[in-house]
Write an enzyme that holds these catalytic residues in place. Structure first.
Site, short mmCIF file in Angstrom:
data_model
loop_
_atom_site.label_atom_id
_atom_site.label_comp_id
_atom_site.label_asym_id
_atom_site.label_seq_id
_atom_site.Cartn_x
_atom_site.Cartn_y
_atom_site.Cartn_z
CG ASP A 138 -68.67 -9.88 28.76
OD1 ASP A 138 -67.41 -9.67 28.95
OD2 ASP A 138 -69.55 -9.15 27.86
CE1 TYR A 162 -59.19 -9.63 33.27
CE2 TYR A 162 -60.48 -9.85 31.25
CZ TYR A 162 -60.35 -9.43 32.51
OH TYR A 162 -61.33 -8.92 33.19
P1 NAD Z 1 -58.29 -1.94 37.07
O1 NAD Z 1 -57.29 -2.40 36.59
O2 NAD Z 1 -58.60 -0.56 37.03
O3 NAD Z 1 -58.12 -2.10 39.00
C1 NAD Z 1 -57.70 -3.29 39.40
C2 NAD Z 1 -57.10 -2.84 40.94
O4 NAD Z 1 -56.73 -4.08 41.51
C3 NAD Z 1 -56.14 -1.81 41.02
O5 NAD Z 1 -56.47 -0.83 41.60
C4 NAD Z 1 -54.94 -2.63 41.25
O6 NAD Z 1 -53.99 -1.99 42.01
C5 NAD Z 1 -55.58 -3.66 42.14
N1 NAD Z 1 -54.61 -5.09 42.26
C6 NAD Z 1 -53.71 -5.65 41.19
N2 NAD Z 1 -53.32 -6.69 41.75
C7 NAD Z 1 -53.63 -6.72 43.32
C8 NAD Z 1 -53.23 -7.67 44.23
N3 NAD Z 1 -52.31 -8.67 43.90
N4 NAD Z 1 -53.57 -7.34 45.33
C9 NAD Z 1 -54.34 -6.07 45.64
N5 NAD Z 1 -54.71 -5.37 44.63
C10 NAD Z 1 -54.47 -5.50 43.30
O7 NAD Z 1 -59.58 -2.93 36.81
P2 NAD Z 1 -61.04 -2.68 36.75
O8 NAD Z 1 -61.51 -2.47 35.27
O9 NAD Z 1 -61.48 -1.90 37.83
O10 NAD Z 1 -61.67 -4.27 36.86
C11 NAD Z 1 -61.97 -4.47 38.37
C12 NAD Z 1 -62.68 -5.93 38.44
O11 NAD Z 1 -63.58 -6.13 37.46
C13 NAD Z 1 -61.61 -7.09 37.61
O12 NAD Z 1 -61.69 -8.17 38.62
C14 NAD Z 1 -62.13 -7.10 36.22
O13 NAD Z 1 -61.74 -8.48 36.12
C15 NAD Z 1 -63.62 -7.20 36.58
N6 NAD Z 1 -64.13 -6.49 35.20
C16 NAD Z 1 -63.85 -5.44 34.68
C17 NAD Z 1 -64.45 -5.12 33.42
C18 NAD Z 1 -64.17 -3.87 32.78
O14 NAD Z 1 -64.76 -3.46 31.66
N7 NAD Z 1 -63.23 -2.85 33.23
C19 NAD Z 1 -65.76 -5.59 33.33
C20 NAD Z 1 -66.05 -6.92 33.77
C21 NAD Z 1 -65.63 -7.20 34.96
#
Ligand code: NAD
Ligand code: TYD
Length: 360
Positions: A138, A162
């Site tokens: 969001d 970000y």
């Molecule tokens: P996180 O940082 O815990 O996990 C990200 C994962 O992506 C990690 O396992 C990392 O090793 C992997 N990664 C990073 N760069 C990479 C690359 N170049 N190639 C392959 N793998 C790679 O993040 P999260 O909180 O689990 O978020 C996951 C997704 O959800 C993201 O796209 C984020 O924008 C989205 N999101 C997160 C939230 C939140 O509150 N955490 C809310 C809405 C959307």
């Protein structure tokens, strides 16, 4: 049984690993290839303890979404039914201190993945049931005043490197639908919490700092508002988007649980005091410190989730207070996991981000 192969990117991170646990549990006909670069937030330990009948249907491939040859090989060898794309650099504060990697992973990485998916899908004769699910945030919508909600029509107005990089990736994904008909679905979700979240984000950071009686750094006046969603509810929403989402559409996902940061921190202090039998001069609230604000700090996020509720029949099943307690208990009962993720790199991050934030 003929298993359906799915490519999940970033499945060793917080939301991706929760999604894999959920998917292996509810979809006995799935086989998952989990492509993850295992950056600081990617942790194979998030996927240990799977029952054997599930573990056999999950394969972790350590690799980068920016690697076109690897992507091409994975598509060729596995002939995926769909892609569920979580991989990203995900922490706002890190994007402020070092934006480059956010552009590279979130924008260029998503572009490489779209290219590989498009080439495979076209070579297969453009199967209608192929899906590319893009998991976004969001935060692309920017900041709200005291009233109003983000709808799918809210214009993008990102504030941090970000959220700008996620906005860029969302635009690319939608462009691949309009230009090439690739069957994509975009989801924009509010703040998640729950098991396996890396302890740089608000809730796990506060839980662990209270436990260790370290200062609790509150940015600004602590009155910034986020809409919180338990990660398992997010996973169910993503399954609904995969099963029933209309290609080319966006779905906002949120918990309808708006809270001010300071109120969450107070609640965590009280919950932890009860768990650790602390009171009076030992109570957690004594650790609260108001520190310099995050630059570009969005004031309020709030989601209108009526589209996914009404068209895909999804709604969250967990209330905030109850699921927050479950999250506290998860961290307290998984100290091995906590200690393993707090490596030297984690300690360096805490120093880089917090040492210069003078108390106000
Ligand atoms: P996180 O940082 O815990 O996990 C990200 C994962 O992506 C990690 O396992 C990392 O090793 C992997 N990664 C990073 N760069 C990479 C690359 N170049 N190639 C392959 N793998 C790679 O993040 P999260 O909180 O689990 O978020 C996951 C997704 O959800 C993201 O796209 C984020 O924008 C989205 N999101 C997160 C939230 C939140 O509150 N955490 C809310 C809405 C959307
Ligand atoms: P965060 O968990 O980083 O998520 P996001 O920035 O994606 O919303 O932060 C949630 C809120 O908590 C945000 O308003 C910033 C605030 N915050 C603090 O006050 N102190 C902290 O140490 C952290 C990490 C966040």
């Amino acid at each position: 049984m003929n298993l359906k192969p799915y490519l999940i990117t970033g499945g060793a991170g917080f939301i991706g690993s929760n999604f894999i646990h959920h998917a292996l549990d509810v979809r006995s006909d799935w086989r998952i290839v989990n492509l993850d670069a295992l950056t600081y937030s990617g942790n194979p330990a998030n996927l240990t303890g799977l029952p054997p009948e599930c573990a056999d249907r999950h394969r972790l491939v350590q690799g980068d979404i920016r690697d076109p040859e690897l992507l091409q090989r994975l598509f060729r060898e596995n002939r995926f039914s769909g892609v569920i794309h979580f991989a990203a650099e995900s922490h706002v504060d890190r994007s402020i201190l070092g934006p480059d990697l956010f552009l590279e992973t979130n924008v260029m990485g998503t572009f490489r993945l779209l290219e590989a998916a498009k080439a495979f899908w076209a070579a297969e004769g453009k199967p209608e049931d192929f899906r590319f699910i893009h998991i976004s945030t969001d935060e692309v919508y920017g900041s709200l005043g005291p009233d109003g909600l983000f709808t799918e029509q809210t214009p993008y107005d990102p504030s941090s490197p970000y959220s700008a990089s996620k906005a860029g990736s969302d635009h690319l994904v939608k462009a691949y639908f309009r230009t090439y008909d690739l069957p994509v679905v975009v989801t924009n979700c509010s703040n998640n919490y729950g098991p396996y979240q890396f302890p740089e984000k608000l809730i796990p950071l506060m839980i662990l700092n209270i436990l260790e009686e370290k200062p609790l750094p509150v940015y600004g006046d602590g009155k910034n508002v986020r809409d919180w969603l338990y990660v398992r509810d997010h996973c169910e929403a993503l399954m609904a988007a995969l099963d029933k989402g209309v290609p080319g559409e966006t779905y906002n996902i949120g918990g309808n649980e708006e809270r001010r940061n300071i109120d969450i921190i107070h609640l965590l202090c009280e919950t932890m005091d009860a768990r650790l039998d602390r009171s009076g001069a030992a109570a957690g609230k004594r650790l609260i410190r108001f520190v310099a604000d995050r630059p570009g700090h969005d004031r309020r996020y709030a989601i209108d989730a009526s589209k996914i509720r009404e068209t895909l029949d999804w709604r969250p099943r967990h209330g905030f207070e109850e699921a927050l307690e479950a999250t506290v208990d998860w961290y307290l009962s998984h100290m091995d996991w906590v200690n393993a993720v707090r490596t030297g790199l984690y300690r360096k991050w805490m120093k880089d981000n917090y040492d210069d934030r003078v108390e106000k």
